[in-house]
Design an enzyme around this catalytic site. Structure first.
Site, PDB file in Angstrom:
ATOM      1  CB  CYS A 127      -0.987  -0.062   1.166  1.00  0.00           C
ATOM      2  SG  CYS A 127      -2.345   1.101   1.006  1.00  0.00           S
TER       3      CYS A 127
ATOM      4  CG  HIS B 170      -3.451  -3.995   3.555  1.00  0.00           C
ATOM      5  ND1 HIS B 170      -2.370  -3.414   4.178  1.00  0.00           N
ATOM      6  CD2 HIS B 170      -4.201  -2.963   3.094  1.00  0.00           C
ATOM      7  CE1 HIS B 170      -2.466  -2.104   4.127  1.00  0.00           C
ATOM      8  NE2 HIS B 170      -3.580  -1.804   3.469  1.00  0.00           N
TER       9      HIS B 170
ATOM     10  CD  GLU C 129      -0.760  -6.313   5.676  1.00  0.00           C
ATOM     11  OE1 GLU C 129      -0.557  -6.776   4.543  1.00  0.00           O
ATOM     12  OE2 GLU C 129      -0.880  -5.091   5.907  1.00  0.00           O
TER      13      GLU C 129
END
Ligand code: XMP
Length: 504
Positions: free
Chosen positions: A79, A165, A167
């Site tokens: 990002c 993202h 994660e």
């Protein structure tokens, strides 16, 4: 050897570090603007640039040391991190180009990082800025409906930018994407619980050699793993367990038997009366915490003087505490509650904090390797002030006895029905009100017990556990039958926020 995660204030930075460790790469979090020397000190094999609430086009946007980009290290930018990479490579980022928040579908080339993954790939996004032009020669690897450049890579493939993202759990294949980045970066994958445990034992042995170590044992998983490390390292130690009389049913005996059985040199101080006296007349929760904290320190200090002298005090500080206290990372979130086991610096010991780089689930895994019984290893968190913050209002021996029995019935039922491990924390609370009930022999005026069970990842936020109604029914019947002072049982259906997990 490590992967250094440069934190620019993303709420997900800890998650990045955790995912990398789940992939067996040792990750550390460093402030995004830290000087290059601080990054090098961790001997990085690769870097990850986190997201951020900031915008790279803002003049005061946090930026990494320029030597980050001048280095030959592989870099993954997520990002905001992707935007930093794009700018540094000569690309263009436009503010407010894409307003993409939440689920999106990534259409990708099906190669490299995305080989064999679903097409399109479900991903989680949260951004306003977007890369408008990639750096010269860079390849666009994927796009979403709102964002034509949602993944890109440098010509040699060593620098990768992802607009989404990987994660977060909402990107279901995110861990695979991260794993492929690690593979391509050639990162060592040796962060296993076995290796970590071995490394900690050596570290404790080296550090504490020749000095005596004092430890406050609480029966929780952190201080128990710490105690075991001292035993395994062959360190001269004394662990002090302060029984403040605010423990759960059978807890003291269980902890003492388990730790002594593992070779911990454990001293028990029974200070229940002293704590009860200190709590007399107090109704305010914070005042209770203060009274308990002060009494704990006084009792601990006396015992330490009796058993001493000591050079070290071992403390179960964990990585989130280190990050949250502002050390290492940019996002300083300070937890409001204090741990009663947290002892003041003026006690005058050198601190031994071997768990300071570990997350809670890693401590549990290290505990498994060291042979800590599951009864302690997998036990729910329990606050330092114990049952005192679950007896609402004044803490009396009678109230404690009622609560202890009700809590025991609830937790036993969870264990018996295989639900204990399904919830993050479960507890009973004794309310300072009485209500009317009716039993075979007439009307009663009984106490009210509230049950609380929550699911959570870290205790910072939580949802109430959807325990089966039939189970709750059995628990209510069991408590009112076996604890006659209780006339009514209610179940707490509030999340955190707005409510906290504890009632006080
Ligand atoms: P809250 O109630 O703040 O709790 O949602 C979050 C987690 O922290 C625990 N807790 C405490 N732990 N001393 C502690 O050591 C305290 O004063 C304290 N207050 C809350 C709580 O049990 C939950 O796991």
């Amino acid at each position: 050897m490590s992967v250094v995660v440069l934190d620019f204030g993303s709420q997900y930075t800890q998650l990045i570090a955790r995912r990398l460790r789940e992939l067996r790469a040792f990750s550390v979090i460093v402030r995004g603007t830290a000087p290059w020397e601080d990054i090098l000190a961790h001997r990085p094999q690769a870097l990850v640039l986190s997201g951020s609430p900031a915008s790279v086009v803002a003049p005061d946007a946090p930026r990494p040391d320029p030597r980050v980009f001048a280095s030959a290290l592989p870099i993954l930018g997520i990002c905001y991190g992707m935007h930093l990479l794009a700018l540094a490579g000569g690309g263009r980022v436009v503010p407010g180009r894409a307003h993409e928040y939440g689920r999106a579908a990534l259409v990708h080339g099906g190669t490299g990082l995305f080989a064999g993954l679903p097409q399109p790939l479900p991903v989680w996004t949260s951004h306003g800025d977007a890369v408008a032009d990639p750096p010269p020669g860079w390849e666009v690897l994927g796009s979403t409906a709102e964002c034509p450049i949602a993944a890109l890579a440098s010509p040699d493939g060593r620098r990768v930018g992802l607009q989404f993202h990987p994660e977060v759990a909402h990107t279901p294949h995110g861990k695979e994407v991260l794993g492929r980045f690690l593979d391509r970066a050639g990162v060592d994958r040796t962060w296993t619980p076995e290796n970590v445990a071995e490394r900690l034992v050596v570290e404790v042995r080296d550090r504490a050699q020749g000095g005596r170590v004092l430890l406050a044992a609480s029966g929780g998983v952190d201080s128990s793993v710490l105690a075991l490390l001292l035993v395994r390292a062959g360190v001269d130690h004394k662990a002090v367990f302060v029984d403040h009389g605010l423990l759960r049913e059978g807890e003291r005996d269980e902890v003492v038997a388990a730790l002594r059985g593992l070779g911990v040199c454990l001293h028990v101080v029974d200070a229940s009366d002293r704590f009860l006296r200190a709590l007399r007349g107090i109704r305010d929760p914070e005042e209770k915490r203060r009274a308990i904290g002060a009494t704990f320190i006084a009792v601990f200090r006396e015992k330490a003087a009796e058993l001493g002298p000591f050079r070290f005090l071992a403390q179960g500080t964990l990585y989130p505490d280190v990050i949250e206290s502002g050390e290492g990372a940019g996002a300083a979130k300070i937890k409001s509650h204090h741990n009663v086991g947290g002892l003041p610096a003026e006690l005058g010991f050198e601190l031994l904090e071997p768990l300071r780089l570990l997350f809670k689930d890693e401590v549990r895994e290290v505990g498994r390797v060291l042979g800590l019984p599951d009864s302690i290893r997998l036990r729910h968190p329990f606050p330092g002030p114990g049952l005192a913050v679950r007896v609402l209002g004044e803490v009396t021996p009678e109230a404690l006895a009622i609560l202890r029995r009700a809590d025991h019935e609830f937790v036993s039922a969870l264990r018996e029905e295989g639900l204990y491990g399904e919830v993050w924390q479960a507890l009973a609370v004794l309310l300072p009100v009485r209500t009317v009930g009716v039993t075979g022999d007439g009307r009663r005026y009984g106490h009210v017990v509230a049950l609380r069970a929550v699911t959570s990842a870290d205790g910072m936020t939580a949802d109430w556990a959807r325990l089966p109604p039939e189970f709750l029914d059995r628990v209510a019947a069991r408590i009112t039958r076996r604890v006659p002072a209780v006339g009514r049982v209610v179940y707490d259906i509030t999340g955190k926020p707005p409510a906290t997990i504890e009632w006080e």
